[in-house]
Design a protein around this motif. Sequence first.
Motif, PDB file in Angstrom:
ATOM      1  N   LEU A  56       0.872  -1.204   0.032  1.00  0.00           N
ATOM      2  CA  LEU A  56      -0.033   0.127  -0.035  1.00  0.00           C
ATOM      3  C   LEU A  56       0.899   1.314  -0.034  1.00  0.00           C
ATOM      4  O   LEU A  56       0.613   2.337  -0.630  1.00  0.00           O
ATOM      5  N   ARG A  57       2.046   1.287   0.943  1.00  0.00           N
ATOM      6  CA  ARG A  57       2.736   2.284   0.709  1.00  0.00           C
ATOM      7  C   ARG A  57       3.405   2.584  -0.461  1.00  0.00           C
ATOM      8  O   ARG A  57       3.553   3.692  -1.017  1.00  0.00           O
ATOM      9  N   ARG A  58       3.976   1.477  -1.203  1.00  0.00           N
ATOM     10  CA  ARG A  58       4.636   1.719  -2.637  1.00  0.00           C
ATOM     11  C   ARG A  58       3.511   2.124  -3.319  1.00  0.00           C
ATOM     12  O   ARG A  58       3.985   2.878  -4.192  1.00  0.00           O
ATOM     13  N   LEU A  59       2.391   1.569  -3.566  1.00  0.00           N
ATOM     14  CA  LEU A  59       1.244   2.269  -4.475  1.00  0.00           C
ATOM     15  C   LEU A  59       1.188   3.547  -4.129  1.00  0.00           C
ATOM     16  O   LEU A  59       1.081   4.347  -5.412  1.00  0.00           O
ATOM     17  N   LEU A 122       4.563  -4.185  -9.843  1.00  0.00           N
ATOM     18  CA  LEU A 122       4.667  -4.289  -8.477  1.00  0.00           C
ATOM     19  C   LEU A 122       3.243  -5.337  -8.279  1.00  0.00           C
ATOM     20  O   LEU A 122       3.359  -6.271  -7.385  1.00  0.00           O
ATOM     21  N   LEU A 123       2.285  -5.097  -9.149  1.00  0.00           N
ATOM     22  CA  LEU A 123       1.226  -6.179  -8.952  1.00  0.00           C
ATOM     23  C   LEU A 123       1.045  -7.219  -9.866  1.00  0.00           C
ATOM     24  O   LEU A 123      -0.011  -8.122  -9.833  1.00  0.00           O
ATOM     25  N   ASN A 124       2.146  -7.393 -10.738  1.00  0.00           N
ATOM     26  CA  ASN A 124       2.179  -8.473 -11.610  1.00  0.00           C
ATOM     27  C   ASN A 124       1.143  -8.611 -12.489  1.00  0.00           C
ATOM     28  O   ASN A 124       0.491  -9.604 -12.919  1.00  0.00           O
ATOM     29  N   ILE A 134      -7.083   2.511  -9.264  1.00  0.00           N
ATOM     30  CA  ILE A 134      -6.795   1.662  -7.988  1.00  0.00           C
ATOM     31  C   ILE A 134      -7.911   2.405  -7.047  1.00  0.00           C
ATOM     32  O   ILE A 134      -7.620   3.483  -6.978  1.00  0.00           O
ATOM     33  N   VAL A 135      -8.574   1.680  -6.412  1.00  0.00           N
ATOM     34  CA  VAL A 135      -9.831   2.193  -5.174  1.00  0.00           C
ATOM     35  C   VAL A 135      -9.075   1.972  -3.883  1.00  0.00           C
ATOM     36  O   VAL A 135      -9.140   0.864  -3.439  1.00  0.00           O
TER      37      VAL A 135
END
Length: 169
Positions: A56-59, A122-124, A134-135
């Motif tokens: 979550l931090r990286r997003l 990151l999310l493959n 992204i919500v």
Amino acid sequence: MEVFEAIQTLLAVREYKDQAIPRESVTRILEAGRLTGSSRNRQDWAFIAVTERATLRRLGELASTGPYIAQAALAIAVVVPESPVGYIDGARAVQDMMLAAWEMGIGSNWVGNVNTPAIKELLNVPSERMILTIVPFGYPTRKLGKGIKQRKALAEVAHQERFGQPYTG
């Protein structure tokens, strides 16, 4: 909460309490997306539920329009085919997920411009698919007023029979 009340009161939430969302609630939000209608019933979407704090931090770092993802308890990336139908079907699913969350007292907000190579890696996410949005979801940090929205009057956006003819009800 009635459906119309949820529509009437749903507000964008960008500040979240440091409080986990129960697994049953996450499942209910995802189910709302899954149950949404889609073009030709293709259901050509994927929902990536992210709850790991580091991800979550990286997003939040990578999403230029959504740094507040980092504070959310949950973020759902909506992955669709890159096509008008993909955009429409994905958007329909997002709205249903946001309304289902709102009914449970969970706020959210649409974050756009996230179909980047770094976020896809990151999310493959496969290269032939796109991340529509992204919500982030979480419990609002402050009490939100019900129905306090700044919207144009119905007379400004609704027409009767033809564009330009005022809607008369």
